[in-house]
Write an enzyme that holds these catalytic residues in place. Structure first.
Site, mmCIF file in Angstrom:
data_model
loop_
_atom_site.group_PDB
_atom_site.id
_atom_site.type_symbol
_atom_site.label_atom_id
_atom_site.label_comp_id
_atom_site.label_asym_id
_atom_site.label_seq_id
_atom_site.Cartn_x
_atom_site.Cartn_y
_atom_site.Cartn_z
ATOM 1 N N HIS A 1 38.665 44.250 48.091
ATOM 2 C CA HIS A 1 39.573 43.324 47.412
ATOM 3 C C HIS A 1 39.628 43.570 45.906
ATOM 4 O O HIS A 1 39.648 42.638 45.117
ATOM 5 C CB HIS A 1 39.187 41.879 47.717
ATOM 6 C CG HIS A 1 38.938 41.642 49.166
ATOM 7 N ND1 HIS A 1 39.945 41.694 50.119
ATOM 8 C CD2 HIS A 1 37.792 41.414 49.851
ATOM 9 C CE1 HIS A 1 39.421 41.481 51.311
ATOM 10 N NE2 HIS A 1 38.121 41.307 51.183
ATOM 11 N N ASP B 1 34.865 49.959 52.400
ATOM 12 C CA ASP B 1 34.168 48.971 51.581
ATOM 13 C C ASP B 1 32.887 48.506 52.268
ATOM 14 O O ASP B 1 32.230 47.589 51.801
ATOM 15 C CB ASP B 1 35.079 47.794 51.227
ATOM 16 C CG ASP B 1 35.590 47.041 52.442
ATOM 17 O OD1 ASP B 1 35.047 47.220 53.555
ATOM 18 O OD2 ASP B 1 36.538 46.260 52.282
ATOM 19 N N ASP C 1 42.478 46.529 55.290
ATOM 20 C CA ASP C 1 41.927 45.180 55.423
ATOM 21 C C ASP C 1 42.929 44.245 56.097
ATOM 22 O O ASP C 1 42.578 43.480 56.991
ATOM 23 C CB ASP C 1 41.564 44.649 54.028
ATOM 24 C CG ASP C 1 41.054 43.223 54.060
ATOM 25 O OD1 ASP C 1 39.998 42.985 54.675
ATOM 26 O OD2 ASP C 1 41.710 42.344 53.474
ATOM 27 N N ASP D 1 38.721 49.596 57.435
ATOM 28 C CA ASP D 1 38.129 48.276 57.250
ATOM 29 C C ASP D 1 37.976 47.605 58.608
ATOM 30 O O ASP D 1 38.682 47.933 59.561
ATOM 31 C CB ASP D 1 38.978 47.404 56.329
ATOM 32 C CG ASP D 1 38.153 46.352 55.592
ATOM 33 O OD1 ASP D 1 36.942 46.213 55.872
ATOM 34 O OD2 ASP D 1 38.712 45.653 54.736
ATOM 35 N N GLY D 2 37.041 46.681 58.657
ATOM 36 C CA GLY D 2 36.813 45.868 59.844
ATOM 37 C C GLY D 2 36.799 44.411 59.446
ATOM 38 O O GLY D 2 36.512 44.070 58.298
ATOM 39 N N GLU E 1 33.775 47.760 61.602
ATOM 40 C CA GLU E 1 33.745 48.727 60.492
ATOM 41 C C GLU E 1 33.520 50.144 61.026
ATOM 42 O O GLU E 1 34.211 51.082 60.621
ATOM 43 C CB GLU E 1 32.649 48.367 59.485
ATOM 44 C CG GLU E 1 32.851 47.068 58.754
ATOM 45 C CD GLU E 1 33.837 47.118 57.602
ATOM 46 O OE1 GLU E 1 34.460 48.182 57.356
ATOM 47 O OE2 GLU E 1 33.994 46.084 56.933
#
Length: 143
Positions: free
Chosen positions: A110, A69, A120, A9-10, A47
């Site tokens: 999420h 994501d 995240d 994640d970024g 990302e």
């Protein structure tokens, strides 16, 4: 051959702004967290960086499933979305992928996936660290 799952994640505080990335590597019973950031970047750059860093931490010729994501990352790699920006990072990612067997999976952000949530959290933590670092002015205070 190694079987590895990488959750990435970024995050960015402002876009552009201070950013962070996180990658959680899972292989068998073992997990490893990687994270970092930049003072002035974009969410998309973070990302892609998360995926690059995750892949580069895994031995060549490994079987890897990357979970992200980021539709930007997943669809660029699986549906040949145009690479109009961040070409330096896409080039690095292509090199990392060329010597590994990579499968790409999109996960909803999420949505309760614990490993995606950890990636995240790491990305946001790093973005926060870079947000709080003062700008360097080149001046030194001497008492």
């Amino acid at each position: 051959m190694n079987e590895v799952n990488i959750y990435t994640d970024g995050a960015c505080s402002g876009n552009p702004g201070p950013g962070g990335w996180g990658a959680l590597l899972q292989f068998g019973e073992h997990e490893r967290e990687l994270k970092g950031g930049e003072r002035n970047t974009t969410n998309n750059r973070m990302e892609i960086t998360a995926v690059i860093q995750g892949l580069e931490a895994v031995p060549l010729r490994s079987n890897i499933t990357v979970y992200s994501d980021s539709e930007y990352v997943i669809k660029t790699m699986t549906h040949n979305w145009k690479r109009n920006a961040n070409t330096d990072l896409w080039d690095q990612l292509d090199v990392a992928v060329a010597t590994r067997n990579v499968e790409w999976r999109w996960v909803k952000a999420h949505a309760g996936n614990p490993l995606n949530e950890l990636a995240d959290q790491a990305a946001k933590e790093q973005a926060g660290l870079y947000k709080s670092k003062p700008k360097r002015t080149g001046l030194t205070h001497v008492d």
